[in-house]
Design a protein around this motif. Structure first.
Motif, mmCIF file in Angstrom:
data_model
loop_
_atom_site.group_PDB
_atom_site.id
_atom_site.type_symbol
_atom_site.label_atom_id
_atom_site.label_comp_id
_atom_site.label_asym_id
_atom_site.label_seq_id
_atom_site.Cartn_x
_atom_site.Cartn_y
_atom_site.Cartn_z
ATOM 1 N N PHE A 128 12.986 -8.058 -70.252
ATOM 2 C CA PHE A 128 14.227 -8.632 -69.744
ATOM 3 C C PHE A 128 14.070 -10.137 -69.598
ATOM 4 C CE2 PHE A 128 14.551 -4.257 -68.309
ATOM 5 C CZ PHE A 128 15.897 -3.964 -68.471
ATOM 6 N N MET A 129 15.099 -10.856 -69.993
ATOM 7 C CA MET A 129 15.216 -12.302 -69.769
ATOM 8 C C MET A 129 16.357 -12.455 -68.770
ATOM 9 S SD MET A 129 16.207 -15.165 -72.593
ATOM 10 C CE MET A 129 16.504 -16.854 -72.147
ATOM 11 N N PHE A 168 11.159 -13.696 -66.754
ATOM 12 C CA PHE A 168 10.914 -12.685 -67.774
ATOM 13 C C PHE A 168 10.108 -11.563 -67.136
ATOM 14 C CE2 PHE A 168 11.844 -16.408 -70.232
ATOM 15 C CZ PHE A 168 12.512 -15.924 -71.346
ATOM 16 N N GLY A 169 10.542 -10.340 -67.347
ATOM 17 C CA GLY A 169 9.832 -9.206 -66.777
ATOM 18 C C GLY A 169 9.962 -7.977 -67.655
ATOM 19 N N VAL A 216 15.687 -8.168 -74.237
ATOM 20 C CA VAL A 216 15.238 -8.855 -75.449
ATOM 21 C C VAL A 216 14.696 -7.795 -76.409
ATOM 22 C CG1 VAL A 216 13.737 -10.636 -76.397
ATOM 23 C CG2 VAL A 216 14.683 -10.902 -74.085
ATOM 24 N N THR A 217 15.492 -7.511 -77.444
ATOM 25 C CA THR A 217 15.100 -6.485 -78.416
ATOM 26 C C THR A 217 14.993 -7.031 -79.832
ATOM 27 O OG1 THR A 217 17.381 -5.798 -78.853
ATOM 28 C CG2 THR A 217 16.236 -4.680 -77.051
ATOM 29 N N ALA A 218 15.666 -8.166 -80.094
ATOM 30 C CA ALA A 218 15.689 -8.726 -81.445
ATOM 31 C C ALA A 218 15.716 -10.249 -81.377
ATOM 32 C CB ALA A 218 16.914 -8.217 -82.200
ATOM 33 N N VAL A 219 14.763 -10.881 -82.079
ATOM 34 C CA VAL A 219 14.704 -12.347 -82.129
ATOM 35 C C VAL A 219 14.236 -12.758 -83.525
ATOM 36 C CG1 VAL A 219 13.651 -14.441 -81.172
ATOM 37 C CG2 VAL A 219 14.140 -12.501 -79.665
ATOM 38 N N LYS A 270 9.202 -5.023 -78.964
ATOM 39 C CA LYS A 270 8.840 -3.800 -78.244
ATOM 40 C C LYS A 270 7.714 -4.122 -77.268
ATOM 41 C CE LYS A 270 10.827 -0.303 -80.754
ATOM 42 N NZ LYS A 270 11.415 0.886 -80.316
ATOM 43 N N ILE A 271 7.576 -3.263 -76.273
ATOM 44 C CA ILE A 271 6.512 -3.406 -75.278
ATOM 45 C C ILE A 271 5.413 -2.404 -75.606
ATOM 46 C CG2 ILE A 271 5.960 -3.278 -72.814
ATOM 47 C CD1 ILE A 271 7.931 -5.574 -73.763
ATOM 48 N N ALA A 272 4.174 -2.866 -75.532
ATOM 49 C CA ALA A 272 3.021 -2.011 -75.809
ATOM 50 C C ALA A 272 2.006 -2.180 -74.678
ATOM 51 C CB ALA A 272 2.381 -2.413 -77.138
#
Length: 192
Positions: free
Chosen positions: A14-15, A34-35, A66-69, A75-77
């Motif tokens: 998240f932004m 950002f979290g 934030v999913t596409a830039v 993605k979170i890993a």
């Protein structure tokens, strides 16, 4: 899946644009946070820890999953599986001035680049950077600390220490990604 197992909710980056009229301030202040969490509500304790002098007076003025830039899926890993090589996600806060406007204008950039130098170069090529200045009031990249290569933030560097230990950001080239939805307005933390 066995009966004892539960699906873990998908974690998201998240932004968030935070606002507060913290004690001792004359006007509302803003900062970006950002979290990583499954939901915006799950980030409330970290938001309060991020801006301790404003606790109880923080609100959200805007947020984005934030999913596409720049043609990359975000993605979170787990931190131990995140790769150290390849492009990184950067946050840049540009500042500039317009004649007869007694305020600094801002423009925020999220970008995927191989390194800080490439992100810095892109920031200086934005329309905002080229046009929000006049003689004696040059545009600049805010939050400058140290040498030029440090004039912006790699997102993983500005996560909370606890999140840095647990998570990494995974970027994968992708096509036809939908744009991230921007949620703008006044959102009270207590109503999330």
């Amino acid at each position: 899946m066995s009966t004892g197992e539960q699906l873990q909710p998908e974690l998201k980056l998240f932004m968030i644009l935070l606002g507060s009229k913290a004690p001792g301030r004359h006007v509302e202040q803003h900062d970006f946070f950002f979290g990583i969490a499954a939901s915006l509500k799950d980030l409330v304790p970290e938001i309060n820890a991020f801006w301790p002098e404003a606790v109880g007076k923080i609100h959200i003025d805007g947020w984005r999953e934030v999913t596409a830039v720049d043609g990359y899926q975000v993605k979170i890993a787990p931190a131990d599986s995140a790769t150290e090589v390849g492009p990184k996600l950067f946050f840049i806060n540009l500042g500039g001035y317009l004649p007869n406007r007694f305020e600094e204008q801002h423009y925020v950039v999220l970008t995927v680049k191989d390194d800080r130098a490439a992100a810095f170069k892109e920031a200086k090529e934005t329309t905002f950077f080229k046009h929000n200045h006049f003689d004696g009031a040059n545009s600049h990249i805010d939050d400058k600390y140290g040498i030029d290569v440090d004039d912006l933030y790699q997102i993983e560097d500005i996560l909370s220490p606890g999140q840095k230990e647990k998570y990494g950001i995974e970027l994968s080239p992708a096509v036809n990604l939908p744009e991230d939805k921007l949620h703008l307005g006044y959102f009270k933390l207590s109503l999330l």
